[in-house]
Enzyme design. Sequence first.
Site, PDB file in Angstrom:
ATOM      1  N   ASP A 182      29.795  27.468  29.740  1.00  0.00           N
ATOM      2  CA  ASP A 182      31.216  27.194  29.553  1.00  0.00           C
ATOM      3  C   ASP A 182      31.287  27.206  28.075  1.00  0.00           C
ATOM      4  OD1 ASP A 182      34.050  27.137  29.855  1.00  0.00           O
ATOM      5  OD2 ASP A 182      34.115  25.013  30.356  1.00  0.00           O
ATOM      6  N   ASN A 188      39.222  33.413  37.102  1.00  0.00           N
ATOM      7  CA  ASN A 188      38.909  34.272  35.985  1.00  0.00           C
ATOM      8  C   ASN A 188      39.617  35.429  35.953  1.00  0.00           C
ATOM      9  OD1 ASN A 188      35.513  33.051  35.028  1.00  0.00           O
ATOM     10  ND2 ASN A 188      37.615  32.078  34.462  1.00  0.00           N
TER      11      ASN A 188
END
Length: 247
Positions: A26, A74
């Site tokens: 991330d 996502n």
Amino acid sequence: MSRRAPASREPGDDLIVPRSVAVIMDGNGRWAKSAGFERIRGHERGVDAVRTTVTECARLGVDTLTLYAFSEENWARPAREVKLLFGLLERFLVAELPTLMDNDVRLLHAGRTARLPDKVKRLLDDTIAKTAGNGGMRLCLAISYGGRQEIADAVRRIADEVAAGTLSPDAVDEAAIRSRLYQPELPDPDLLIRTAGELRISNFLLWQVSYAEIHVSDVCWPDFGQAQLHDAFRDYGRRVRKFGKVL
Ligand code: IPE
Ligand code: IPE
Ligand code: MG
């Protein structure tokens, strides 16, 4: 007796190498923003960090490395970013094949395939086939992956089998669910690493992380290198794993 993490030791160092490692990569966007770039530059630099972590984990003798590359959630990102991410994945699969072969790494995929672009699907299948004979580390890319979706898919398969009369409801236990996950052969993560300082799981390997040790690194993924990986392994080596028991 204290039960330390099952692991192999790196000679001449205090590194404890977990058998199975999973990473929530991330912070690419934040890395790019802080450097004054577009988000995509962060993803591009993230590919370099993937190469570093894959080769170092393979060198240290990690058995299974699972990388969270693209979540089911996502898909809700801007279409342009999604397109660029899959473009990067295509390039990665082509460019990194020699690295995978040189390091004896076997590629696997966890996730749903239905929404993947055809070219990505084809390249994934090709790379999985070409590396199938490699006996070193297993590298599982979680792409179009969600932990809840994985469990829901397993439950739907079980329901189909029960309806068809090929599975008895009495046989539905933990093993029956596990064997219908996307990659049932892979060991549960011993160590879960998340970068960019976030303290959450974000729908990653919900079934498998039951007893994973969690290490959160403050650096954004493009800055996660060998030193940070070693820090994570040292941190892991200090954990006492109890699995619910009294030691
Ligand atoms: C991780 O970086 C990469 C993917 C989720 C594909 P992000 O893109 O989430 O970066 P941040 O969290 O916005 O900084
Ligand atoms: C998790 O990161 C997904 C991947 C690393 C592929 P996100 O950036 O999507 O997670 P949230 O939105 O911060 O929870
Ligand atoms: Mg993020």
